[in-house]
Design a protein around this motif. Structure first.
Motif, mmCIF file in Angstrom:
data_model
loop_
_atom_site.group_PDB
_atom_site.id
_atom_site.type_symbol
_atom_site.label_atom_id
_atom_site.label_comp_id
_atom_site.label_asym_id
_atom_site.label_seq_id
_atom_site.Cartn_x
_atom_site.Cartn_y
_atom_site.Cartn_z
ATOM 1 N N SER A 22 117.458 21.720 10.063
ATOM 2 C CA SER A 22 117.634 22.779 11.062
ATOM 3 C C SER A 22 118.586 22.295 12.150
ATOM 4 N N GLU A 23 119.121 23.224 12.897
ATOM 5 C CA GLU A 23 120.014 22.861 13.998
ATOM 6 C C GLU A 23 119.285 21.974 15.000
ATOM 7 N N SER A 24 118.032 22.297 15.255
ATOM 8 C CA SER A 24 117.236 21.492 16.182
ATOM 9 C C SER A 24 117.061 20.068 15.672
ATOM 10 N N ALA A 25 116.787 19.920 14.381
ATOM 11 C CA ALA A 25 116.625 18.582 13.792
ATOM 12 C C ALA A 25 117.945 17.817 13.853
ATOM 13 N N ARG A 26 119.070 18.482 13.566
ATOM 14 C CA ARG A 26 120.378 17.820 13.654
ATOM 15 C C ARG A 26 120.666 17.378 15.081
ATOM 16 N N ASN A 27 120.269 18.192 16.053
ATOM 17 C CA ASN A 27 120.448 17.809 17.455
ATOM 18 C C ASN A 27 119.623 16.579 17.800
ATOM 19 N N GLN A 28 118.419 16.487 17.268
ATOM 20 C CA GLN A 28 117.578 15.318 17.532
ATOM 21 C C GLN A 28 118.159 14.068 16.894
ATOM 22 N N VAL A 29 118.743 14.212 15.697
ATOM 23 C CA VAL A 29 119.420 13.082 15.050
ATOM 24 C C VAL A 29 120.573 12.615 15.930
ATOM 25 N N LEU A 30 121.346 13.565 16.449
ATOM 26 C CA LEU A 30 122.453 13.221 17.342
ATOM 27 C C LEU A 30 121.928 12.516 18.587
ATOM 28 N N ASN A 31 120.850 13.032 19.168
ATOM 29 C CA ASN A 31 120.247 12.401 20.345
ATOM 30 C C ASN A 31 119.826 10.968 20.051
ATOM 31 N N LEU A 32 119.238 10.738 18.887
ATOM 32 C CA LEU A 32 118.828 9.384 18.498
ATOM 33 C C LEU A 32 120.038 8.467 18.360
ATOM 34 N N ARG A 33 121.101 8.965 17.755
ATOM 35 C CA ARG A 33 122.307 8.145 17.575
ATOM 36 C C ARG A 33 122.918 7.778 18.928
ATOM 37 N N VAL A 34 123.009 8.749 19.828
ATOM 38 C CA VAL A 34 123.567 8.492 21.157
ATOM 39 C C VAL A 34 122.690 7.486 21.898
ATOM 40 N N THR A 35 121.378 7.658 21.807
ATOM 41 C CA THR A 35 120.445 6.751 22.468
ATOM 42 C C THR A 35 120.561 5.346 21.894
ATOM 43 N N ASP A 36 120.653 5.223 20.574
ATOM 44 C CA ASP A 36 120.807 3.909 19.943
ATOM 45 C C ASP A 36 122.099 3.228 20.389
ATOM 46 N N GLN A 37 123.172 4.004 20.512
ATOM 47 C CA GLN A 37 124.439 3.439 20.982
ATOM 48 C C GLN A 37 124.316 2.938 22.417
ATOM 49 N N GLU A 38 123.626 3.699 23.256
ATOM 50 C CA GLU A 38 123.459 3.294 24.656
ATOM 51 C C GLU A 38 122.581 2.048 24.755
ATOM 52 N N ILE A 39 121.531 1.976 23.949
ATOM 53 C CA ILE A 39 120.678 0.785 23.934
ATOM 54 C C ILE A 39 121.503 -0.435 23.524
ATOM 55 N N ALA A 40 122.348 -0.300 22.500
ATOM 56 C CA ALA A 40 123.189 -1.413 22.056
ATOM 57 C C ALA A 40 124.150 -1.832 23.168
ATOM 58 N N ARG A 41 124.725 -0.854 23.873
ATOM 59 C CA ARG A 41 125.642 -1.166 24.969
ATOM 60 C C ARG A 41 124.911 -1.913 26.079
ATOM 61 N N LEU A 42 123.712 -1.457 26.417
ATOM 62 C CA LEU A 42 122.933 -2.114 27.460
ATOM 63 C C LEU A 42 122.500 -3.516 27.047
ATOM 64 N N GLN A 43 122.176 -3.707 25.768
ATOM 65 C CA GLN A 43 121.813 -5.041 25.293
ATOM 66 C C GLN A 43 122.998 -5.992 25.410
#
Length: 69
Positions: A22-43
């Motif tokens: 669903s569009e909502s599920a795809r948005n959550q996947v995108l949110n997870l990817r963005v969050t993972d990238q930010e966590i990696a940057r902060l690490q």
């Protein structure tokens, strides 16, 4: 020209075709990817700051008067 394979994501060991979510599920996947990238940057930033802190502590140690025994 080779046909592109469908983009997939693996969640809890199960592979999902993004186009079938669903569009909502795809948005959550995108949110997870963005969050993972930010966590990696902060690490990476944390590793830089920890290295700098060690260097500052070492430099301070060299500046302190030597204790006499």
């Amino acid at each position: 020209m080779a046909e592109q394979q469908p983009r997939t994501v693996t969640i809890d060991g199960t592979e999902y075709n993004l186009a079938e979510l669903s569009e909502s599920a795809r948005n959550q996947v995108l949110n997870l990817r963005v969050t993972d990238q930010e966590i990696a940057r902060l690490q990476q930033q944390l590793a830089i700051y920890q290295t700098a802190r060690k260097a500052y502590a070492r430099a301070l140690g060299e500046e302190l008067p030597k204790a006499e025994h």
